[in-house]
Scaffold this motif. Structure first.
Motif, PDB file in Angstrom:
ATOM      1  N   GLN A 198      -1.409   9.116 -10.201  1.00  0.00           N
ATOM      2  CA  GLN A 198      -2.592   9.803 -10.308  1.00  0.00           C
ATOM      3  C   GLN A 198      -1.555  10.605  -9.064  1.00  0.00           C
ATOM      4  O   GLN A 198      -1.146  10.577  -7.873  1.00  0.00           O
ATOM      5  CB  GLN A 198      -4.315   9.063  -9.338  1.00  0.00           C
ATOM      6  CG  GLN A 198      -4.878  10.182  -8.734  1.00  0.00           C
ATOM      7  CD  GLN A 198      -5.713  10.165  -7.976  1.00  0.00           C
ATOM      8  OE1 GLN A 198      -6.114   9.386  -7.168  1.00  0.00           O
ATOM      9  NE2 GLN A 198      -7.094  10.744  -8.325  1.00  0.00           N
TER      10      GLN A 198
ATOM     11  N   GLN B  64       1.002   8.469  -6.953  1.00  0.00           N
ATOM     12  CA  GLN B  64       0.356   7.043  -6.643  1.00  0.00           C
ATOM     13  C   GLN B  64      -0.863   5.694  -8.017  1.00  0.00           C
ATOM     14  O   GLN B  64      -0.789   6.169  -8.768  1.00  0.00           O
ATOM     15  CB  GLN B  64      -1.211   7.955  -5.933  1.00  0.00           C
ATOM     16  CG  GLN B  64      -2.518   6.437  -5.798  1.00  0.00           C
ATOM     17  CD  GLN B  64      -2.926   6.779  -3.793  1.00  0.00           C
ATOM     18  OE1 GLN B  64      -2.457   6.434  -3.420  1.00  0.00           O
ATOM     19  NE2 GLN B  64      -3.796   5.907  -4.430  1.00  0.00           N
TER      20      GLN B  64
ATOM     21  N   LEU C  21      -2.757   3.308  -9.282  1.00  0.00           N
ATOM     22  CA  LEU C  21      -4.029   2.198  -9.372  1.00  0.00           C
ATOM     23  C   LEU C  21      -4.110   1.157 -10.259  1.00  0.00           C
ATOM     24  O   LEU C  21      -4.523   1.860 -10.991  1.00  0.00           O
ATOM     25  CB  LEU C  21      -4.853   3.699  -9.485  1.00  0.00           C
ATOM     26  CG  LEU C  21      -5.040   4.306  -8.148  1.00  0.00           C
ATOM     27  CD1 LEU C  21      -5.606   5.952  -8.298  1.00  0.00           C
ATOM     28  CD2 LEU C  21      -6.063   4.000  -6.853  1.00  0.00           C
TER      29      LEU C  21
ATOM     30  N   TYR D  32      -3.155   3.188 -13.508  1.00  0.00           N
ATOM     31  CA  TYR D  32      -3.192   4.671 -13.922  1.00  0.00           C
ATOM     32  C   TYR D  32      -2.391   5.104 -12.648  1.00  0.00           C
ATOM     33  O   TYR D  32      -1.449   4.681 -11.469  1.00  0.00           O
ATOM     34  CB  TYR D  32      -4.417   4.931 -13.484  1.00  0.00           C
ATOM     35  CG  TYR D  32      -5.646   4.562 -14.083  1.00  0.00           C
ATOM     36  CD1 TYR D  32      -6.507   3.059 -14.336  1.00  0.00           C
ATOM     37  CD2 TYR D  32      -6.142   5.402 -15.349  1.00  0.00           C
ATOM     38  CE1 TYR D  32      -7.461   2.943 -15.537  1.00  0.00           C
ATOM     39  CE2 TYR D  32      -7.592   5.109 -15.856  1.00  0.00           C
ATOM     40  CZ  TYR D  32      -8.251   3.955 -16.313  1.00  0.00           C
ATOM     41  OH  TYR D  32      -8.827   3.706 -16.996  1.00  0.00           O
TER      42      TYR D  32
ATOM     43  N   GLY E 214      -4.392  15.703  -6.172  1.00  0.00           N
ATOM     44  CA  GLY E 214      -5.488  16.922  -7.036  1.00  0.00           C
ATOM     45  C   GLY E 214      -5.563  17.183  -8.325  1.00  0.00           C
ATOM     46  O   GLY E 214      -5.967  17.671  -9.477  1.00  0.00           O
ATOM     47  N   MET E 215      -5.391  15.419  -8.704  1.00  0.00           N
ATOM     48  CA  MET E 215      -4.952  15.355 -10.631  1.00  0.00           C
ATOM     49  C   MET E 215      -5.983  14.426 -10.728  1.00  0.00           C
ATOM     50  O   MET E 215      -5.665  13.064 -10.200  1.00  0.00           O
ATOM     51  CB  MET E 215      -3.071  15.425 -10.931  1.00  0.00           C
ATOM     52  CG  MET E 215      -2.435  16.673 -10.100  1.00  0.00           C
ATOM     53  SD  MET E 215      -2.707  17.904 -10.712  1.00  0.00           S
ATOM     54  CE  MET E 215      -2.859  17.982 -13.113  1.00  0.00           C
ATOM     55  N   GLU E 216      -6.316  14.459 -12.323  1.00  0.00           N
ATOM     56  CA  GLU E 216      -7.062  13.380 -12.978  1.00  0.00           C
ATOM     57  C   GLU E 216      -6.002  11.810 -12.749  1.00  0.00           C
ATOM     58  O   GLU E 216      -5.482  11.922 -12.898  1.00  0.00           O
ATOM     59  CB  GLU E 216      -7.569  13.755 -13.969  1.00  0.00           C
ATOM     60  CG  GLU E 216      -6.698  13.465 -15.238  1.00  0.00           C
ATOM     61  CD  GLU E 216      -6.363  15.201 -15.224  1.00  0.00           C
ATOM     62  OE1 GLU E 216      -5.695  16.364 -14.457  1.00  0.00           O
ATOM     63  OE2 GLU E 216      -6.615  15.514 -16.740  1.00  0.00           O
ATOM     64  N   LEU E 217      -7.037  10.352 -12.884  1.00  0.00           N
ATOM     65  CA  LEU E 217      -6.126   9.974 -13.331  1.00  0.00           C
ATOM     66  C   LEU E 217      -5.374   9.611 -14.671  1.00  0.00           C
ATOM     67  O   LEU E 217      -6.725  10.286 -15.746  1.00  0.00           O
ATOM     68  CB  LEU E 217      -7.203   8.473 -12.774  1.00  0.00           C
ATOM     69  CG  LEU E 217      -7.246   8.264 -11.847  1.00  0.00           C
ATOM     70  CD1 LEU E 217      -8.242   8.915 -11.030  1.00  0.00           C
ATOM     71  CD2 LEU E 217      -7.659   6.412 -11.165  1.00  0.00           C
TER      72      LEU E 217
ATOM     73  N   ARG F 286       0.675  -1.170  -0.323  1.00  0.00           N
ATOM     74  CA  ARG F 286      -0.055   0.216  -0.117  1.00  0.00           C
ATOM     75  C   ARG F 286       1.298   1.308  -0.078  1.00  0.00           C
ATOM     76  O   ARG F 286       0.717   2.391  -0.527  1.00  0.00           O
ATOM     77  CB  ARG F 286      -1.246   0.168   1.300  1.00  0.00           C
ATOM     78  CG  ARG F 286      -2.111  -0.736   0.956  1.00  0.00           C
ATOM     79  CD  ARG F 286      -3.118  -0.232  -0.271  1.00  0.00           C
ATOM     80  NE  ARG F 286      -3.173   1.011  -0.107  1.00  0.00           N
ATOM     81  CZ  ARG F 286      -3.956   1.315   0.658  1.00  0.00           C
ATOM     82  NH1 ARG F 286      -4.501   0.539   1.937  1.00  0.00           N
ATOM     83  NH2 ARG F 286      -4.606   2.867   0.630  1.00  0.00           N
ATOM     84  N   TYR F 287       2.052   1.385   0.929  1.00  0.00           N
ATOM     85  CA  TYR F 287       2.909   2.495   0.474  1.00  0.00           C
ATOM     86  C   TYR F 287       4.300   1.532   0.188  1.00  0.00           C
ATOM     87  O   TYR F 287       4.470   0.470   0.946  1.00  0.00           O
ATOM     88  CB  TYR F 287       2.860   2.920   2.361  1.00  0.00           C
ATOM     89  CG  TYR F 287       1.699   3.735   2.378  1.00  0.00           C
ATOM     90  CD1 TYR F 287       1.043   2.286   2.973  1.00  0.00           C
ATOM     91  CD2 TYR F 287       1.000   4.455   2.311  1.00  0.00           C
ATOM     92  CE1 TYR F 287      -0.655   3.052   3.771  1.00  0.00           C
ATOM     93  CE2 TYR F 287      -0.343   5.134   1.990  1.00  0.00           C
ATOM     94  CZ  TYR F 287      -1.150   4.491   3.251  1.00  0.00           C
ATOM     95  OH  TYR F 287      -3.145   5.106   3.327  1.00  0.00           O
TER      96      TYR F 287
ATOM     97  N   PRO G  30      -6.953  -0.594  -4.184  1.00  0.00           N
ATOM     98  CA  PRO G  30      -6.958   0.702  -2.898  1.00  0.00           C
ATOM     99  C   PRO G  30      -5.602   1.270  -3.734  1.00  0.00           C
ATOM    100  O   PRO G  30      -5.217   2.174  -2.858  1.00  0.00           O
ATOM    101  CB  PRO G  30      -6.797   0.249  -1.169  1.00  0.00           C
ATOM    102  CG  PRO G  30      -5.713  -1.710  -2.082  1.00  0.00           C
ATOM    103  CD  PRO G  30      -6.306  -1.663  -3.796  1.00  0.00           C
ATOM    104  N   GLY G  31      -5.137   1.445  -4.232  1.00  0.00           N
ATOM    105  CA  GLY G  31      -3.626   1.778  -4.370  1.00  0.00           C
ATOM    106  C   GLY G  31      -2.509   1.400  -4.003  1.00  0.00           C
ATOM    107  O   GLY G  31      -3.071   1.228  -2.996  1.00  0.00           O
TER     108      GLY G  31
END
Lengths: 114, 109
Positions: free
Chosen positions: A37, A88, A90, A35, A40-43, A9-10, A107-108
């Motif tokens: 991300q 991040q 995804l 993806y 604050g930005m789009e995927l 996860r991290y 969950p990324g």
């Protein structure tokens, strides 16, 4: 309910290390996606697969690579991580068929490269 | 070029204060429009898929509608647990989704 898992996860690592981000799903979906991300930005789509032994690059250029040896597993690898790879990541999957298939997300993995 | 624009970027509401989020799109041949909810540090959670103009879908306090140019996500009597970023995405049939940047919704108790 989506059953799609990502590990770790991290992850915090140093520059130049090789890393693999794991993604697996138990829904029997043929299609899988990665993806990227930023906050604050789009995927942005970086890789996708229609099935075993099928992989394609997405719209956003990425130095990562992917493989699809098993239907349920779609790992992403960075051969030499750099600070610019901090983001991040995804993973998603969808069933093949239909005109617009719903994608279900994991969950990324939050990756930080020092 | 396919574009998805969401507005407002951020919205603060009092608990119980209903409102709407907007997703406008310019694509050639829309095959589907998707709404997702994303909590901080987590992956998007699927809410709705809309396929054609005039279609509406509801889930608890949320209702999504679709026209030929835009979609609305209506939130009725929201609660603090509805606070999240709401993402809109479109598909033109090539199995790729184009996402908007989202609306960050905060519900104040």
């Amino acid at each position: 309910e989506a059953d799609i898992y990502q590990t770790p996860r991290y992850l915090v690592i140093g520059t130049g290390k090789k890393i693999t981000l794991e993604c697996s799903q138990t829904m029997g979906h043929d299609k899988m996606y990665w993806y990227q991300q930023d906050p604050g930005m789009e995927l942005h789509l970086i890789h996708y697969s229609y099935g075993v032994n099928s992989t394609e690059k997405g719209d956003l250029s990425s130095e990562s690579t992917v493989s699809r040896i098993r239907t349920e597993h779609f790992p992403l690898t960075l051969e030499s991580a750099r600070p610019s790879h901090t983001s991040q990541y995804l993973c998603a999957s969808s069933r093949y068929g239909g005109s617009a298939d719903t994608q279900y997300f994991g969950p990324g993995t939050r990756l930080t490269v020092l | 070029e396919d574009q998805v624009t969401q507005s407002p970027e951020a919205l603060r509401l009092q608990e119980g204060e209903s409102s709407s989020l907007n997703c406008s799109y310019t694509v050639s041949g829309l095959r589907g429009l998707f709404w997702y909810r994303q909590d901080p540090g987590k992956g998007p959670e699927f809410l709705f898929t809309l396929y054609s103009a005039g279609e509406e879908k509801e889930k608890e306090r949320l209702k999504a509608t679709l026209t030929k140019k835009e979609s609305f996500l209506h939130i009725t009597a929201p609660k603090p647990e509805d606070s999240a970023t709401y993402l809109c995405a479109v598909s033109i049939g090539n199995e790729k989704l184009t996402f908007g940047t989202g609306t960050r919704l905060t519900i104040i108790p």
